[in-house]
Design a protein around this motif. Structure first.
Motif, short mmCIF file in Angstrom:
data_model
loop_
_atom_site.label_atom_id
_atom_site.label_comp_id
_atom_site.label_asym_id
_atom_site.label_seq_id
_atom_site.Cartn_x
_atom_site.Cartn_y
_atom_site.Cartn_z
N PRO A 114 0.78 -1.21 -0.06
CA PRO A 114 0.01 -0.14 -0.04
C PRO A 114 0.74 1.35 -0.09
CG PRO A 114 -1.05 -1.48 1.72
CD PRO A 114 0.60 -2.12 1.08
N LYS A 115 1.96 1.45 0.71
CA LYS A 115 2.87 2.48 0.88
C LYS A 115 4.15 2.57 0.03
CE LYS A 115 0.85 3.36 5.48
NZ LYS A 115 1.16 3.48 6.93
N SER A 133 -2.00 -5.50 4.60
CA SER A 133 -2.80 -4.46 5.37
C SER A 133 -2.33 -3.07 4.77
CB SER A 133 -2.82 -4.66 6.65
OG SER A 133 -1.38 -4.59 7.30
N PRO A 134 -3.16 -2.12 5.25
CA PRO A 134 -2.81 -0.88 4.91
C PRO A 134 -1.56 -0.31 5.56
CG PRO A 134 -4.99 -0.65 5.02
CD PRO A 134 -4.80 -2.12 5.31
N ASP A 135 -1.33 -0.60 6.80
CA ASP A 135 -0.08 -0.17 7.59
C ASP A 135 1.09 -1.10 7.37
OD1 ASP A 135 -0.81 -2.63 8.82
OD2 ASP A 135 -1.16 -1.86 11.09
N GLU A 136 0.77 -2.16 6.45
CA GLU A 136 1.88 -3.00 6.05
C GLU A 136 2.46 -3.88 7.01
OE1 GLU A 136 4.48 0.16 4.07
OE2 GLU A 136 3.67 -0.57 2.14
N TYR A 170 -10.65 -7.70 1.95
CA TYR A 170 -10.64 -6.28 2.04
C TYR A 170 -10.22 -5.80 3.45
CZ TYR A 170 -12.37 -1.49 3.02
OH TYR A 170 -12.53 -0.04 3.20
N TRP A 171 -9.16 -4.96 3.67
CA TRP A 171 -8.62 -4.49 4.84
C TRP A 171 -9.41 -3.37 5.27
CZ3 TRP A 171 -5.78 -6.69 8.65
CH2 TRP A 171 -4.94 -7.97 8.06
N LEU A 172 -9.86 -2.77 6.60
CA LEU A 172 -10.41 -1.68 6.97
C LEU A 172 -9.17 -0.72 6.78
CD1 LEU A 172 -13.23 -1.00 8.15
CD2 LEU A 172 -12.04 -0.86 10.40
N LEU A 177 -10.26 -7.41 8.92
CA LEU A 177 -10.09 -8.02 7.75
C LEU A 177 -11.28 -8.55 7.57
CD1 LEU A 177 -8.32 -9.05 5.33
CD2 LEU A 177 -8.21 -11.19 6.66
N PHE A 178 -11.97 -8.38 6.37
CA PHE A 178 -13.01 -8.84 5.59
C PHE A 178 -12.62 -9.93 4.39
CE2 PHE A 178 -14.70 -5.09 7.56
CZ PHE A 178 -15.89 -5.32 8.01
#
Length: 378
Positions: free
Chosen positions: A106-107, A147-150, A201-203, A209-210
């Protein structure tokens, strides 16, 4: 092909007994001729666009967080031709074939590749590879998402020797800094013949986590380890600032203001039937603006069309590449393009779209198409 208002996808088409026009009598597809794929950068106000890259023809892809690389895929046309993944360096204009399907971190410009049933991590700048999940025969990785925070990677594996299909798919979480992992769930899941169907899908907070099972959508709460079952039409979708959630219900589509609880209505039936819901929602890295693709309507036998919708604020939107009145739609129905959102710039001030090669059912071998003329990929 370069009419940017419209995005094409494969449509149902007209069924018949004759072979599609691009196929030979032996069932193999002729290689169609395509123009190069073009990457555009669009400012968030929709007032400016520029070409940032031209590359060999491809059919789909995603841009890296820095905007330097494009992960992309080319669909094979013959019945036994696979979909082939590539990495394109915008600065050097170098195209490199990859060893498996991949997704961006993500980043960072880090590529996670699904290789031979395992997962590796690659630094595209120097080619450094790290094995994260070992490939195991009869226990392949089905899909994954960082995840968004890796900090974590969710992935699923299927025990092909299991006699119990309801327990054969295993959900793992791997802590990326330590590479430790464990099974968090066992469930039933069916592998489809179509690319691009997300399983996770990550929040944006990386706390939930979905994931998709055969019969439902499930939620894993990381802090508690608790799991919940949801009857949803699609994965939830939250803005990065967690102020809005996109909601698709059976008869309406709206943004939910998470602070006030009020609905910001996008559309209701019958408008949803005529135009379809939003698809491929891409939230800005900051705030709650987003760009999205929206199904418009099919042509008579080949492409379907999609519009790009961009939201500056929750209630408002504009079409960056054309007018908003119904009278402005019809001229584009004579043009065929495959324009897709491929990501946002890090600062949230612009986003990227790609004008890929069109996907026509007539280009493919008949054995590669399902009864609705959708492409089945290996």
């Amino acid at each position: 092909m370069k009419r940017l208002l419209l995005v094409s996808i494969l449509t149902l088409g007209l069924l018949g007994s004759v072979l599609p026009s691009g196929t030979q009598a032996n069932g193999q597809s002729e290689q169609p001729t395509h123009e190069p794929s073009v990457i555009y950068q669009i400012t968030a106000d929709g007032k400016s666009k520029k070409v940032v890259a031209q590359m060999p023809y491809m059919h789909r892809g995603a841009i890296s967080p820095s905007g330097r690389y494009v992960y992309t895929e080319r669909i094979g046309y013959g019945k036994d031709d696979p979909t082939v993944p590539y990495l394109y360096n915008i600065q050097t204009k170098k195209l490199t074939q990859l060893s498996g399907f991949a997704k961006w971190s993500p980043k960072q410009d880090t590529l996670y590749i699904q290789e031979r049933g395992g997962i590796i991590r690659v630094n595209p700048a120097d080619g450094t590879k790290t094995v994260l999940v070992q490939a195991v025969p009869q226990y392949p990785v089905l899909d994954f998402l960082v995840s968004p925070d890796e900090q974590y990677m969710a992935f699923s594996r299927k025990n092909e020797k299991s006699g119990d299909a309801s327990q054969a798919t295993h959900l793992y979480l791997q802590h990326l800094p330590t590479r430790k992992m464990k099974i968090n769930d066992r469930y039933a899941w069916e592998l489809t013949a179509y690319r691009g169907i997300e399983q996770f899908y990550w929040l944006p907070t990386s706390k939930k986590l979905f994931y998709r099972t055969k019969d439902a959508y499930k939620e894993l709460d990381l802090p508690t380890g608790l799991k919940y079952v949801h009857k949803l039409y699609a994965f939830p979708s939250y803005s990065m600032d967690m102020k809005y959630r996109y909601v698709l219900a059976s008869n309406e589509e709206y943004l939910l203001d998470l602070q006030s609880g009020k609905k910001v209505m996008l559309q209701k039936e019958p408008q949803m039937i005529m135009e379809g819901q939003l698809d491929t929602i891409s939230w800005s890295p900051a705030g709650h603006q987003f760009a999205a693709e929206q199904f418009f309507r099919p042509s008579n036998s080949q492409d379907s069309y999609m519009m790009l919708r961009y939201y500056r604020e929750a209630p408002g939107f504009l079409l960056p590449f054309g007018g908003v009145g119904l009278s402005d739609y019809s001229p584009y129905l004579n043009k065929k393009a495959n324009v897709r959102l491929i990501g946002w710039a890090k600062d949230g001030k612009s986003f990227y779209v790609a004008d890929w090669a069109s996907i026509y059912s007539s280009d493919f071998s008949p054995e590669k198409l399902d009864p609705y003329l959708q492409v089945m990929e290996k």
